[in-house]
Design a protein around this motif. Structure first.
Motif, mmCIF file in Angstrom:
data_model
loop_
_atom_site.group_PDB
_atom_site.id
_atom_site.type_symbol
_atom_site.label_atom_id
_atom_site.label_comp_id
_atom_site.label_asym_id
_atom_site.label_seq_id
_atom_site.Cartn_x
_atom_site.Cartn_y
_atom_site.Cartn_z
ATOM 1 N N LEU A 57 -38.597 71.384 -1.468
ATOM 2 C CA LEU A 57 -40.068 72.195 -2.270
ATOM 3 C C LEU A 57 -40.433 72.071 -1.441
ATOM 4 O O LEU A 57 -41.300 73.223 -0.800
ATOM 5 C CB LEU A 57 -40.875 71.643 -3.247
ATOM 6 N N SER A 58 -39.582 71.735 -0.226
ATOM 7 C CA SER A 58 -41.123 71.433 1.397
ATOM 8 C C SER A 58 -40.403 72.873 2.216
ATOM 9 O O SER A 58 -39.569 73.198 2.142
ATOM 10 C CB SER A 58 -40.698 70.068 1.913
ATOM 11 N N LYS A 59 -41.613 72.916 3.371
ATOM 12 C CA LYS A 59 -40.500 73.746 4.232
ATOM 13 C C LYS A 59 -39.659 73.083 4.880
ATOM 14 O O LYS A 59 -39.227 74.119 6.145
ATOM 15 C CB LYS A 59 -42.545 73.744 5.366
ATOM 16 N N HIS A 60 -39.963 72.055 5.000
ATOM 17 C CA HIS A 60 -38.997 70.726 6.516
ATOM 18 C C HIS A 60 -37.645 71.446 5.485
ATOM 19 O O HIS A 60 -36.665 71.927 6.369
ATOM 20 C CB HIS A 60 -39.118 69.587 5.955
ATOM 21 N N TYR A 61 -37.617 71.917 4.291
ATOM 22 C CA TYR A 61 -36.367 71.697 3.966
ATOM 23 C C TYR A 61 -35.570 73.712 4.147
ATOM 24 O O TYR A 61 -34.414 73.313 4.031
ATOM 25 C CB TYR A 61 -36.015 71.829 1.524
ATOM 26 N N GLU A 62 -36.994 74.052 3.682
ATOM 27 C CA GLU A 62 -36.313 75.836 4.320
ATOM 28 C C GLU A 62 -36.452 75.662 5.700
ATOM 29 O O GLU A 62 -35.609 76.733 5.942
ATOM 30 C CB GLU A 62 -37.925 76.502 4.108
ATOM 31 N N ALA A 63 -36.742 75.051 6.441
ATOM 32 C CA ALA A 63 -36.828 75.297 7.610
ATOM 33 C C ALA A 63 -35.343 74.331 8.781
ATOM 34 O O ALA A 63 -35.169 73.472 9.592
ATOM 35 C CB ALA A 63 -38.023 74.806 8.762
ATOM 36 N N GLU A 64 -34.682 73.627 7.412
ATOM 37 C CA GLU A 64 -33.255 73.496 8.399
ATOM 38 C C GLU A 64 -33.170 71.959 7.724
ATOM 39 O O GLU A 64 -32.940 71.715 9.073
ATOM 40 C CB GLU A 64 -32.421 73.981 8.787
ATOM 41 N N VAL A 65 -34.605 71.049 7.669
ATOM 42 C CA VAL A 65 -34.674 69.701 8.084
ATOM 43 C C VAL A 65 -34.162 68.745 7.445
ATOM 44 O O VAL A 65 -34.746 68.665 6.311
ATOM 45 C CB VAL A 65 -36.461 69.393 8.620
ATOM 46 N N GLY A 66 -32.481 68.385 7.547
ATOM 47 C CA GLY A 66 -31.985 67.148 6.691
ATOM 48 C C GLY A 66 -32.753 66.099 6.927
ATOM 49 O O GLY A 66 -33.158 65.731 7.367
ATOM 50 N N CYS A 67 -32.211 65.168 5.833
ATOM 51 C CA CYS A 67 -32.327 64.131 5.254
ATOM 52 C C CYS A 67 -32.277 63.510 6.937
ATOM 53 O O CYS A 67 -32.661 62.176 7.152
ATOM 54 C CB CYS A 67 -32.096 62.914 4.987
#
Length: 167
Positions: A57-67
């Motif tokens: 649900l985060s902006k990191h996910y949207e910004a393509e930041v992975g684990c």
């Protein structure tokens, strides 16, 4: 030139470009695929479901930041981060996240923190004459005074104030 050859030559570039779009995943898909192994493992072991949900649900996910972008420490991270606890089968992965990882995208914010008084919170607490008299579980366990002052521990913990996966 026959009509068939004309259409073949005219539409060949369109077909080639379309096939690249359909066959090769976007960068977002690549991040999702790279993190898929992590997510699948966590789901199969029934651990950290809320962290996964928050990240998705985060902006990191949207910004393509992975684990791996956060949980595999960069070379510049302090020794405590590199040697911190990990139960992951991938031994590069750490539970703790270094601000040096955050600085890859948020260099200005990390620099701003380092120049501020909060960066000295752990040092300030440890300098208090009464800190030594406190139970270690409150200090080292980051409870009581250590709960807030941990912001300055281990080069500054972004997640001392920011939520870990949702931000």
């Amino acid at each position: 030139m026959s009509k068939v050859k004309f259409f073949a030559l005219a539409f060949l570039p369109i077909l080639i470009i379309s096939s690249f779009i359909l066959i090769y995943p976007s960068k977002t898909d690549a991040v999702k695929l790279n993190s898929k192994e992590c997510v699948d493992c966590h789901v199969s072991k029934k651990i950290t479901a809320s962290a996964i949900r928050d990240w998705q649900l985060s902006k990191h996910y949207e910004a393509e930041v992975g684990c791996a972008d956060c949980h595999i420490p960069v070379k510049e991270a302090v020794k405590e981060i590199h040697e911190s606890k990990s139960n992951c089968e991938d031994k590069r992965v750490r539970r703790l996240v270094s601000p040096k990882n955050c600085a890859q995208c948020h260099e200005d914010k990390v620099n701003e923190f380092e120049r501020g008084k909060h960066a000295l919170a752990w040092v300030a607490m440890m300098a208090m004459p009464t800190t030594k008299d406190q139970p270690s579980v409150l200090i080292e366990g980051e409870k009581g005074c250590g709960g807030c002052h941990r912001i300055g521990r281990d080069e500054g913990k972004c997640d001392a104030c920011h939520t870990r996966h949702r931000f």
